[in-house]
Design an enzyme around this catalytic site. Structure first.
Site, PDB file in Angstrom:
ATOM      1  N   ARG A 174      72.936  53.319  -4.006  1.00 15.43           N
ATOM      2  CA  ARG A 174      74.320  52.605  -4.062  1.00 15.43           C
ATOM      3  C   ARG A 174      74.994  53.017  -2.743  1.00 15.43           C
ATOM      4  NH1 ARG A 174      77.187  51.858  -9.310  1.00 15.43           N
ATOM      5  NH2 ARG A 174      75.702  53.664  -9.918  1.00 15.43           N
TER       6      ARG A 174
ATOM      7  N   ASP B 255      72.258  48.309  -5.103  1.00 15.11           N
ATOM      8  CA  ASP B 255      72.828  48.615  -6.502  1.00 15.11           C
ATOM      9  C   ASP B 255      71.936  47.625  -7.463  1.00 15.11           C
ATOM     10  OD1 ASP B 255      74.471  47.946  -8.436  1.00 15.11           O
ATOM     11  OD2 ASP B 255      75.721  46.590  -8.016  1.00 15.11           O
TER      12      ASP B 255
ATOM     13  N   LYS C 187      61.205  62.641 -17.015  1.00 15.89           N
ATOM     14  CA  LYS C 187      61.999  63.326 -18.444  1.00 15.89           C
ATOM     15  C   LYS C 187      63.297  63.390 -18.593  1.00 15.89           C
ATOM     16  CE  LYS C 187      63.363  66.587 -18.992  1.00 15.89           C
ATOM     17  NZ  LYS C 187      64.851  67.637 -18.012  1.00 15.89           N
TER      18      LYS C 187
ATOM     19  N   HIS D 219      57.271  67.904 -15.654  1.00 17.19           N
ATOM     20  CA  HIS D 219      56.359  68.167 -14.072  1.00 17.19           C
ATOM     21  C   HIS D 219      56.205  70.018 -14.252  1.00 17.19           C
ATOM     22  CE1 HIS D 219      60.251  70.708 -13.774  1.00 17.19           C
ATOM     23  NE2 HIS D 219      60.248  71.609 -13.720  1.00 17.19           N
TER      24      HIS D 219
ATOM     25  N   LYS E 105      52.810  72.435 -13.400  1.00 16.86           N
ATOM     26  CA  LYS E 105      52.462  73.962 -12.899  1.00 16.86           C
ATOM     27  C   LYS E 105      51.169  74.725 -12.897  1.00 16.86           C
ATOM     28  CE  LYS E 105      57.758  74.116 -13.651  1.00 16.86           C
ATOM     29  NZ  LYS E 105      58.484  75.111 -12.060  1.00 16.86           N
TER      30      LYS E 105
ATOM     31  N   HIS F 106      59.390  70.013 -22.023  1.00 13.73           N
ATOM     32  CA  HIS F 106      58.218  71.318 -20.828  1.00 13.73           C
ATOM     33  C   HIS F 106      57.993  72.605 -22.106  1.00 13.73           C
ATOM     34  CE1 HIS F 106      60.656  69.111 -17.814  1.00 13.73           C
ATOM     35  NE2 HIS F 106      61.429  70.119 -17.670  1.00 13.73           N
TER      36      HIS F 106
ATOM     37  N   LYS G  43      70.626  78.969 -18.899  1.00 13.79           N
ATOM     38  CA  LYS G  43      71.349  78.240 -17.473  1.00 13.79           C
ATOM     39  C   LYS G  43      72.147  79.642 -16.953  1.00 13.79           C
ATOM     40  CE  LYS G  43      70.226  73.625 -16.504  1.00 13.79           C
ATOM     41  NZ  LYS G  43      69.202  73.269 -15.841  1.00 13.79           N
TER      42      LYS G  43
HETATM   43  C1  BG6 Z   1      64.430  70.263 -15.291  1.00 13.14           C
HETATM   44  C2  BG6 Z   1      65.568  70.535 -16.006  1.00 13.14           C
HETATM   45  O1  BG6 Z   1      63.520  69.223 -16.117  1.00 13.14           O
HETATM   46  O2  BG6 Z   1      63.681  71.101 -14.871  1.00 13.14           O
HETATM   47  C3  BG6 Z   1      66.259  71.613 -15.168  1.00 13.14           C
HETATM   48  O3  BG6 Z   1      66.083  68.976 -15.915  1.00 13.14           O
HETATM   49  C4  BG6 Z   1      65.376  72.466 -15.063  1.00 13.14           C
HETATM   50  O4  BG6 Z   1      67.692  71.233 -15.454  1.00 13.14           O
HETATM   51  C5  BG6 Z   1      64.676  72.713 -14.654  1.00 13.14           C
HETATM   52  O5  BG6 Z   1      66.238  73.195 -14.411  1.00 13.14           O
HETATM   53  C6  BG6 Z   1      63.887  73.896 -14.185  1.00 13.14           C
HETATM   54  O6  BG6 Z   1      62.426  73.461 -13.558  1.00 13.14           O
HETATM   55  P1  BG6 Z   1      61.917  74.152 -13.081  1.00 13.14           P
HETATM   56  O7  BG6 Z   1      60.418  74.017 -11.495  1.00 13.14           O
HETATM   57  O8  BG6 Z   1      62.212  75.272 -11.798  1.00 13.14           O
HETATM   58  O9  BG6 Z   1      61.309  75.445 -13.629  1.00 13.14           O
END
Ligand code: BG6
Length: 451
Positions: free
Chosen positions: A44, A79, A140, A170, A174, A232, A317
């Site tokens: 935007r 937008d 996701k 993702h 890996k 994940h 975190k």
């Molecule tokens: C994401 C989360 O899907 O995966 C993030 O939203 C997280 O909060 C991340 O930091 C971790 O991915 P990776 O590949 O760094 O382990």
């Protein structure tokens, strides 16, 4: 040759600078993919393409990646809530002269925007049902709860077929996550002992040192359970505990993963949630927030193969290290259990990041001078240390599969649905959220609960 156009919704978001653009850069540096791809970044903000890269650079995108990407990327101010603006996008796509254009709409946005964007793309004629050269990828989490995931999935059918939908996780891209099934089913050493008769426990760690970065609004309404576990880490757990599939195609694999998700149970007395000190002072976070930034879960898979084996998930975190790995501890041998001989129970450690490597801890005599002196030694192979260029971001693999319309590395709706069922069940059982200063404090708590 087909031109691949990636249209990124949410291009000024953190994910785009930290993960998507570096992966595109790596892919486009490869000779095989040079020249036939393009990225249209939507936002935007009133940016030129150069401004966009300036901004992405400040958010962590490396200069060398910008140098690669600038030939392939256009920023378009748009937008997304204005249906007229989708015609601007249509014009931009039309500039690509090649007849064989494959357009991948990549939604790196909050799930509440999934349906409005899909609808607007459809109304503007940018998405047509059944057209495999117009596909849509959803970051996701797919939904925010079971109800919302079902609603999104059902409504999407008005605009696209299942074949055109790619649900991203993702972690499935890996290398070491992909390697789990290969390790399990191509080594009889493991295949024969991958069960509750030989495995004592499994721990899945996804520890991060960073906080929530600039993602306050998203994170506060999500939390670690929905951000990391629902997608994940439950995916990792299913790959580790599923039965051997009848064949190694995606359908047969999903069938086995589903059985795990249906038979998952939490021991809430050995689980807890945490929030890092200072979280409430982060930008966009309410002072009364009870959102978890850490989760410790003890789960059981009630299938004949794994019944009784505790599987722990540890993720959060602001922890001590950025480290993602899986630790599988094996039961001690009969002779060890009867104290006839010493040594540890074997451990298999699969490191996902920062390195991609495998360790197997075994007992061995290591001294010529002291007989029966048993030491614990590690057999190790580090894939990423030996071929660093081949190991990168998981997104490259996913992008390649998006380009070639291969769906193996994307999640099916039934998996998403069952994972939400689990999270919706687990969340209310873990009301209390412990405030933590550091990982040490959490470790002590986890050790106490694991006794
Ligand atoms: C994401 C989360 O899907 O995966 C993030 O939203 C997280 O909060 C991340 O930091 C971790 O991915 P990776 O590949 O760094 O382990």
């Amino acid at each position: 040759m087909t031109n691949n156009i990636f249209v990124i919704f949410g291009a000024t978001g953190d994910l785009t600078s930290r993960k998507l653009l570096p992966s595109f850069a790596k892919l486009f540096s490869d000779l095989d993919y040079k020249g036939d791809s393009k990225v249209i970044a939507l936002g935007r903000r009133d940016f030129s393409t150069a401004d966009f890269f300036g901004y992405a650079g400040k958010s962590g995108l490396k200069f060398r990646d910008i140098e690669v990407l600038k030939d392939y990327t256009t920023y378009l101010k748009m937008d997304i809530s204005n249906s007229e603006n989708y015609f601007l996008l249509k014009n931009e796509i039309k500039k690509c002269q090649n007849k064989n254009v494959r357009v991948i709409f990549y939604l790196a946005v909050t799930p509440s925007l999934f349906l409005p964007i899909s609808k607007a793309l459809f109304n503007a004629g940018l998405l047509n049902k059944h057209d495999k050269n117009k596909v849509i990828a959803f970051e996701k989490p797919f939904g925010t709860s079971l109800t919302s995931a079902v609603e999104i999935n059902e409504q999407l059918r008005k605009y696209v077929t299942e074949d055109q939908i790619f649900r991203i996780d993702h972690y499935l891209g890996k290398d070491m996550i992909q390697n789990i099934l290969t390790m399990r089913f191509t080594n009889s050493l493991f295949t024969n002992s991958w069960n509750n008769k030989s495995i004592k426990s499994i721990k899945i760690f996804a520890k991060e040192t960073q906080g929530i970065l600039n993602r306050g609004a998203y994170y506060d309404s999500t939390g670690a359970l929905k951000d990391m576990v629902q997608s994940h880490l439950l995916q990792v757990l299913t790959l580790l505990t599923m039965n051997e599939p009848k064949a190694f195609g995606s359908k047969e694999i999903v069938k086995e993963k589903v059985k795990v998700l249906r038979n998952l149970e939490i021991d809430e007395t050995k689980s807890f949630l945490g929030q890092y000190e200072g979280y409430k002072n982060e930008h966009g976070i309410s002072k009364a927030s009870n959102t978890e930034t850490f989760a410790f879960l003890t789960l059981f898979v009630n299938t004949p193969l794994f019944k009784g084996v505790p599987i722990q998930i540890i993720t959060g975190k602001k922890l001590d290290k950025h480290h993602t790995y899986i630790e599988i501890e094996f039961i001690k041998s009969k002779a060890q259990q009867l104290n006839k001989i010493g040594g540890i129970g074997n451990k298999l450690i699969i490191e996902v990041s920062p390195e991609s490597q495998v360790f197997l801890q075994v007992n061995s005599e290591t001294s010529r001078h002291q007989l029966n002196m048993i030491s614990n030694v590690g057999l190790q192979y580090c894939f990423s240390c030996n071929a660093p260029l081949e190991y990168g971001e998981s997104y490259e693999r996913l992008f390649l599969d998006l380009m070639s319309h291969s769906k193996t590395l994307f999640t099916s709706f039934i998996e998403v649905e069952l994972a939400w069922q689990q999270i919706d069940k687990i969340k209310p059982l873990l009301n209390e959220v412990v405030t933590y200063k550091d990982y040490q404090q959490l470790e002590t708590l986890m050790e106490e609960l694991s006794k």
